[in-house]
Scaffold this motif. Sequence first.
Motif, short mmCIF file in Angstrom:
data_model
loop_
_atom_site.label_atom_id
_atom_site.label_comp_id
_atom_site.label_asym_id
_atom_site.label_seq_id
_atom_site.Cartn_x
_atom_site.Cartn_y
_atom_site.Cartn_z
N ARG A 122 0.86 -1.19 0.00
CA ARG A 122 0.00 0.00 0.00
C ARG A 122 0.89 1.23 0.00
N TYR A 123 0.83 2.01 -1.08
CA TYR A 123 1.55 3.28 -1.17
C TYR A 123 0.59 4.38 -0.70
N THR A 124 1.00 5.20 0.23
CA THR A 124 0.10 6.21 0.74
C THR A 124 0.90 7.33 1.41
N ASP A 125 0.19 8.19 2.15
CA ASP A 125 0.84 9.30 2.85
C ASP A 125 0.59 9.17 4.35
N ALA A 126 1.07 10.13 5.11
CA ALA A 126 0.98 10.04 6.57
C ALA A 126 -0.46 10.21 7.08
N PRO A 141 3.13 4.28 13.13
CA PRO A 141 3.14 4.58 11.69
C PRO A 141 4.32 5.46 11.30
N PHE A 142 4.56 5.53 9.99
CA PHE A 142 5.52 6.53 9.53
C PHE A 142 4.86 7.90 9.63
N THR A 143 5.65 8.95 9.71
CA THR A 143 5.16 10.29 10.03
C THR A 143 5.10 11.18 8.80
N GLU A 144 4.54 12.37 8.99
CA GLU A 144 4.51 13.36 7.91
C GLU A 144 5.92 13.75 7.50
N ALA A 145 6.83 13.85 8.47
CA ALA A 145 8.23 14.17 8.16
C ALA A 145 8.85 13.08 7.29
N ASP A 146 8.53 11.82 7.61
CA ASP A 146 9.02 10.71 6.78
C ASP A 146 8.51 10.85 5.35
N PHE A 147 7.22 11.19 5.22
CA PHE A 147 6.62 11.30 3.89
C PHE A 147 7.23 12.46 3.11
N GLN A 148 7.32 13.64 3.72
CA GLN A 148 7.83 14.81 3.03
C GLN A 148 9.29 14.64 2.64
N SER A 149 10.05 13.96 3.45
CA SER A 149 11.48 13.76 3.18
C SER A 149 11.76 12.50 2.38
N ASP A 201 0.03 -5.83 3.22
CA ASP A 201 1.11 -6.58 3.86
C ASP A 201 2.25 -5.62 4.21
N VAL A 202 2.44 -4.65 3.30
CA VAL A 202 3.50 -3.66 3.46
C VAL A 202 2.91 -2.29 3.15
N CYS A 203 3.16 -1.31 3.98
CA CYS A 203 2.67 0.05 3.75
C CYS A 203 3.86 1.01 3.76
N ILE A 204 4.02 1.79 2.67
CA ILE A 204 5.16 2.69 2.56
C ILE A 204 4.69 4.05 2.04
N PRO A 205 5.44 5.12 2.26
CA PRO A 205 5.09 6.43 1.69
C PRO A 205 5.24 6.40 0.17
N TYR A 206 4.23 6.90 -0.54
CA TYR A 206 4.36 6.90 -2.00
C TYR A 206 5.41 7.89 -2.47
#
Length: 427
Positions: A122-126, A141-149, A201-206
């Motif tokens: 799953r590709y998505t945002d914070a 979860p991963f954070t907004e900072a993770d997504f923006q960077s 199964d896996v979720c990462i920042p797009y």
Amino acid sequence: MFRQYFKQVIYQLRENPLVSWISIAGTALAIAVVLVLVLVFQINAAGFAPESNRGRFLYVWGTEVAPKNDGPGGRNRGAMSAEVVRECFYPLKTPEAVTAYTRGTLPVSLPGKRLFREYEVRYTDANYWKFFDHRFVEGGPFTEADFQSAIPAVVLSESLARRLFGSERATGREVVLDYVTYTVRGVVRDVPNPMMVSYFDVCIPYSCDKAKLVSNISMGENMVGSLNVLMLARSAADFDAIRAELDERVRRYNATKVDYEVSFPAGALSQLDSAMGSGGFRKVDWRSFMAESGAVFLFLLLVPALNLTGVVQSSVQKRKEEIGVRKAFGATGRNLLTQVLMENLVLTCIGGVIGIGLSILLLMAGKSYLLAGAEYGDIALTFPMLIRPGLFVATLLAVLVLNLLSAGIPAWLTMRQPIVEAIKGGE
């Protein structure tokens, strides 16, 4: 009084077991088929963890990019680019939250150990984590900072984490997706249903995938991509306001483009719209859904009701003498009709209870054909999906309708006969 009705039903079962059990079996089968349709609709429409907020969801799936003013150039129907999400959706003020997402499959490996099995990504945002009540068994979860960077952070499902790391803690460990090394931020309980937006199964920042940030094709002035959008309203009452604000944002965005414009043919769809069969490019309204589904429900109830009417008619014919004698002693047609209906209702309720169990068995056996999205993987149907108040309301309504159709008509016709004819048994 109800005790007497129940005794009469027991007597009928002993006196005419074949007729009674045919009646029960017909009722059970009819109700089971109806309830399978109810269960499918319930699974698609009702809210349950981790999608407890479904009643406030608005989806935008279908995107059309076309030349302005019917000018030269091709049309594209599919998903939207990150630019469209950024310009048209993220600035919206009315929704509580907005998230963009897409799906894919990738092999997940460990550093220094190549594995070849692919998993649902799953590709998505914070903002994604604001929509769902995922239960984290480790980390977060991963954070907004993770997504923006565009930091390669990942959240795993519990089953995948166990498969990769066994009983060891997964948080802080590394996994490899498409030759990129990601750090595990957290682990969540498995989502049972692959057709749910919360499933992965896996979720990462797009933002970690450059292909998700630019248009997939050269046409469309960077409007075509692979992303869909989910909006969380503060309440269902805000749906129209959200749609109006979105229309205004899209109008402003299109005004900045020279040759192409973007639109969403079906608009923003609620969970109920989705359950009724709406898709990215076609919205099914309530009237159309009832016209189609109502006819199916009526057919499924009417056919067994007609068959059961003959069975009940035979049973009532055998009791003509009893009915005639009771009418001679002052029993009203209303009292006699109520008795026949109540006795048949007990039999119908027995069939209804059997029908509930049979419907669940039928759904479990045919879930890969009945549930949309089953092609993404095996669907685990949980207790909250199957047992809800709507199920029992649907059962009660089906029982009442079937009882009136199968027993009410023949009983009413018999009650209208004169006393002498009833006592003579129609001879």
